[in-house]
Every structure is written in C-alpha cells, then in structure tokens.
Design an enzyme around this catalytic site. Sequence first.
Site, PDB file in Angstrom:
ATOM      1  N   GLU A   1       0.807  -1.218   0.000  1.00 13.74           N
ATOM      2  CA  GLU A   1       0.000   0.000   0.000  1.00 13.74           C
ATOM      3  C   GLU A   1       0.842   1.272   0.000  1.00 13.74           C
ATOM      4  OE1 GLU A   1      -0.688  -1.658   4.281  1.00 13.74           O
ATOM      5  OE2 GLU A   1      -0.106  -2.455   2.332  1.00 13.74           O
ATOM      6  N   THR A   2       2.144   1.138   0.154  1.00 13.94           N
ATOM      7  CA  THR A   2       3.036   2.290   0.032  1.00 13.94           C
ATOM      8  C   THR A   2       3.135   2.778  -1.406  1.00 13.94           C
ATOM      9  OG1 THR A   2       4.855   0.726  -0.136  1.00 13.94           O
ATOM     10  CG2 THR A   2       4.466   1.744   2.021  1.00 13.94           C
TER      11      THR A   2
END
Length: 519
Positions: A324-325
């Site tokens: 999700e980065t």
Amino acid sequence: MTKIISARQAAGLLRDGMTVGVSGFGAFASPDSILEAIREKFREENSPRDLTIVSGVAPGDFVEDGCGLSKIRDEGIISTLIASHLRMSPAIGRACSENKIAAFSMPLGVYGQLMAAIGGKRPGILTHVGLNTYADPRQDGCKMNDLAKAQDREIVELVRLDGRDYLFYKAFPIDVCILHASYADADGNISLQDEPVHGDLLELALAVHNNGGTVIVEVKDILEPCSLDPRHVLIPKFSVDYIVKAQGENNIALAYHPEMTGDLRAMADSVKPLPFSYKKVIARRAAMELKKGDLVNLGIGIPASVANVANEEGLSRDVTLSLETGVYGGVPLDGPLFGAAVNPDSISRSADAFTVYDGGGLNMTVLGCAEIDMAGNVNVSKFSGRCVGPGGFVNISQNTPKVCFAFAFTAGKCDIAVEGGKLVIRNDGKAGKFIKACDHISFSSQFAQETNQTVLFITERAVFELRDRKLILTEIAPGIDMEKDVLRLMGFRPEISPELKLMDERLFRPGKMGLSFGE
C-alpha cells in the site's frame, strides 16, 4: 523563499495545541532529528505540548526507544493522534490504549486521499470505504478510545446518495507538517532520490501549504540550487518553508538501500528463504492461491512472507506483488523495512496505489487478523485492550475480490513444530482468535457477501472458507486432532465441509514445494 534552519529552530516553530502532520510509513520517512529536537525542547521548556499529530502509518519501528513518534513519547507532548496505524511506536500505542492520548484511526487510503482533498480545499472525501466497520458512525466513527469519544470532534459522517450509503470523511486544518526526504537544494526543491517508499509526502505538504500552514522538510543533505535531478523532485520549492539537515540518523529505513530504489538489481537468491516453521506453512498455503498474472497485495507479518515463498519457488516474475506504500513488484520485505521491496518494478505514491486498490485493481490480497467471529467478521484494529488501527487493511479488504487471511490459529507463546511431514503441537498459544462476536469490526462479512468476495482463513492447522456469513472448515493439517486442536479452541462451532481434506503434504516438508502456475 525557503530558509535553512536547525532542528531546534524547527521545534521552536511549534506552538502549544497545534495540529502537526508527521510523515512516515513505519520507519520510512520519519523526521527523527526534528522529533528529537521537539522532545528536548519540551523537557527544557514544557513546550510544545498538547499537540494533535496527524499521520498515515504513524512512524515507528516497534522499538521502545526507536524512531518516529517514540522520540516524542513524553506524556504531555501529544494530546490527540489521528493516524491509520497507531502502534509502530510501542509507547504511543500504549498511551492510546491506556486512554492517555485521544486516538482516532481512519483507513490509510482514506488518509492519503483526504490530505489531497484538504490540499485542493475540498470539504472532504465521499467513499464506500469503511462502511459496516469501526469507521462507520453507526459503530465507532473512527474513535478508538474514550478520550476520542469525549472530544467534540466528528471526522466522519454517514451520507445517503442515490439510494446508497457512503461515508464522508471531513477535511480539517493542519497548522504545520514535518517531513523527511533524501535531498533538498538550497532553493527548497525536495528529492526522494534515495527513498524506497514515497508515501503521502506530497499530499501532506500541499494540505498544509495551500491552507496557509508551515511546511518543514528534514533531509539527509542540502545541495546547490538547481543541482537535483528533476525526475526525483516530488515536492517543489514553492510549497516548502524550511529545510533542516538531519543529524546522527540511526534508523535503518533512512539508510540508502540501492536494491530497494531500483539503482541496483539484486540477485534473486540474495533474499534468503524463510526458516522452516509453522509460520512458513501458513505463508506457503497462502502462496498456493496465487495465480499467474495476478496483482496481489500483501499485509505485514505472516502475509508479507508470501513474497519470500514466491521468490523461493520461482513465482515472483509471473505475479505482481504490491504494497500500500505504492511499491509494485519485486520481493516485499517485512519487519522494520515493511513497505519496501527488493527489486521493485515501480515506486509510486501511496494515494495513487489506493486509487488502484479502491477501484478493484487487485486480484487478491493476503492479510493478517487478530479476531474472527462466527459470522466471518474480522478485527485487526482494536483487541486485547490494545488500540492498533488498521493501516490500509480496510481499503484493501473491502475492494479485493479474493481475500486470504493468513495467521496463526492461536495467540501467545507456543511451541509448534513441523516434523516428519506433520504438525506437532507441544504447547499451544493461550488466547483463541476465533470468538463468538467481534466488538470491533475491521472487515465486514456482510459487506463481503454483498460484493460477492471470496474469503479464506488460512492457519497452520486448518483452512476455512466464508460462505453465506458462515465459516466452513475445508482443510486440516496432518497430525492434528480436529476436536482437540481446532474445534475445542474456537468460541463457536464452524460447519465441517463434507469434502474436508488434508492440507497439501508438501507444506509440511523442508525444501522447495515445487509450486508452479500450471497446477
């Protein structure tokens, strides 16, 4: 015009009661020098105090005296924390759990998109993310403890539009933000050249700058004007007020890792295989769900180990693992370096990744969990008296067609071995994860049923499927007594599939499994 100042001068810009944005995803992008200066100023002058801290995955490395918000853990500095994950700093997590800091937690994808909305002077964001979970005002409205509930602060409301329910997360002012990046030039342009994680730095900077706040960026070095490669400049000079040169960094995530930024390509065998254990059994079983060409998200902990298994089995090139980065491809890492990957295909911003995720771009996700109830609801954000927050869990679990929860069957210290092709439980964990009803819901089985998601619960000793809001036991490990080692330890009795079978015997043998996408 951007000014160069010291960390202590940066701390002097903060006033009591301010709302302060702090960059970070775990140990990455943590402005440690400025945070240390804030702590020292507080100890000398009792100021700044009563700050509201706003962050995504609030910076920390799970170490008591480590990086990130652990630097400002002194009681009185923080009065309120608004973040997607609250516990990367153990001391801050405890303070939230003990009701010493008012804690609010919104889904990580909502956080990044909300920062963009604040920067664009929009009133907030309207989304389905968080419906029927703790974020829903019909449950907790993102409030994680009693102090938060006592505040006159509502960060989300339920909205009905065209016959459908949505959540409206409200914009709010942020006075100052403190960021960490690789380099600045003397004009104030900010480069992320050495950063394996880009996170939500730009969104936070613009949320503050465009509303008259102060943007402070801590960097490893300050260079001559116009000397930065413009392809690496994420934050332009017009939006930066002050730059600070970091001093004495000892955070492993802030060091230069060329194999994580794409500057070097590491050999596949440079990532060592996981040691053979029951946790590897779980990761292997989850890896068996991968399909060629899939885009897959991996959560922290055991789910992140799926990347290691895929690399060991030679599957990594034919599936895209993502975080999700905003990191896509390669071999995602775990521990304090979670959020980065070795040999990534691409690195984008977190908010962009959640546009992909929220729009249904993922094929599958592997996530952890702390509690599961008889209806298939899952809790990861508040349990056993601990306020944790979900990180990106809510966005990801609600918007992915296939969700695999991968976790140990029980919690606490245990002695579980894998011997002779069987699971051997010498001493089991004391706490059960399968409970009658979750008080705090991070994943809604009702929402999953309405959106026709496929949901699996994968442990070292049993595999369950969610069907019509009921858990069905479909697989069991060799060497396990179903009644004693599984059913007796559950707070409810699941249905037993008439096709109940043993888990694949290769899971329980050392060496490669020989997985392929032809299976």
